[in-house]
Design an enzyme around this catalytic site. Structure first.
Site, short mmCIF file in Angstrom:
data_model
loop_
_atom_site.label_atom_id
_atom_site.label_comp_id
_atom_site.label_asym_id
_atom_site.label_seq_id
_atom_site.Cartn_x
_atom_site.Cartn_y
_atom_site.Cartn_z
N ASP A 10 -17.94 -28.50 -40.51
CA ASP A 10 -18.04 -27.31 -41.34
C ASP A 10 -16.62 -26.96 -41.77
O ASP A 10 -15.64 -27.44 -41.18
CB ASP A 10 -18.66 -26.18 -40.50
CG ASP A 10 -18.61 -24.85 -41.20
OD1 ASP A 10 -19.06 -24.76 -42.36
OD2 ASP A 10 -18.11 -23.88 -40.59
N ASP A 12 -15.41 -23.34 -43.39
CA ASP A 12 -15.01 -21.95 -43.17
C ASP A 12 -15.35 -21.50 -41.75
O ASP A 12 -16.49 -21.56 -41.32
CB ASP A 12 -15.72 -21.05 -44.19
CG ASP A 12 -15.40 -21.46 -45.61
OD1 ASP A 12 -14.23 -21.39 -46.00
OD2 ASP A 12 -16.34 -21.88 -46.33
#
Length: 214
Positions: A10, A12
């Site tokens: 991922d 953020d």
């Protein structure tokens, strides 16, 4: 089919400290369109694809809201985004490495370039570049197609249950980096990305390549 594990990160909240910047951009975009929402109303939506967030916040003007938010983020808030110190681990992990994010693809690529992580990532998929974004498994199926890797040979590293649900739906290992948001659905929990270098090889169906040096 390569017999090696592939890491899928991922972006953020996992590789970069950017959630507050995205939040600020969403709230400012909403105000510009005459809508007042609180931080607490918007925060639970973080981790979903940008177009899904926009539809949840302002369904009748979702496209306009998402476009304005991205514009504000890139022009005003991107300079505030920093890579987490432990994101340097990317240069030590086996390649290829993918980033799957709910942010728009062009925004994610700008972020990776801005924080200096782009050279260590081989594939970036944004939430607007797949039929269904997180928590659906679709992004990992596309990673599988692009990189020629079975989803069961992937280790997904994220900071939210959306990441964990995506991983488990595709048969990948689900590793939560416990930063600000607790994961309730992780198979493994780590507190720094450096712990990825110490995770047992058995989390992969097939063993990964040897860890690369600096």
């Amino acid at each position: 089919m390569v017999s090696a594990g592939v890491y899928v990160f991922d972006l953020d909240g996992t590789l970069v400290d950017s959630v507050e910047a995205h939040m600020a951009a969403w709230l400012e975009a909403l105000r510009a369109l005459g809508v007042n929402k609180s931080w607490d109303e918007v925060r639970p939506l973080m981790g979903l694809p940008a177009h899904d967030i926009a539809r949840a916040l302002l369904p009748e003007r979702a496209g306009e809201l998402a476009a304005l938010k991205n514009k504000l983020f890139l022009e005003k808030y991107l300079p505030l985004v920093r890579a987490y110190g432990d994101a340097e681990v990317l240069r030590l992990l086996p390649r290829p490495i993918a980033v799957v994010t709910s942010s728009s693809g062009h925004v994610a690529r700008r972020v990776l370039v801005a924080v200096g992580l782009a050279p260590h990532v081989d594939l970036v998929l944004g939430g607007d570049e797949v039929p269904r974004g997180k928590p659906a498994p679709d992004p990992l199926y596309l990673v599988s197609q692009r990189l020629g890797v079975d989803t069961r040979d992937m280790v997904v590293v994220g900071d939210s249950d959306y990441d964990m649900e995506m991983a488990q739906a595709a048969g990948a290992a689900a590793v939560c980096i416990a930063r600000k948001t607790p994961c309730r659905k992780a198979q493994h929990v780590i507190h720094t990305l450096h712990e990825l270098l110490e995770l047992p090889v058995k989390i992969f169906k097939n063993p990964p390549y040897e860890t690369r040096g600096p």
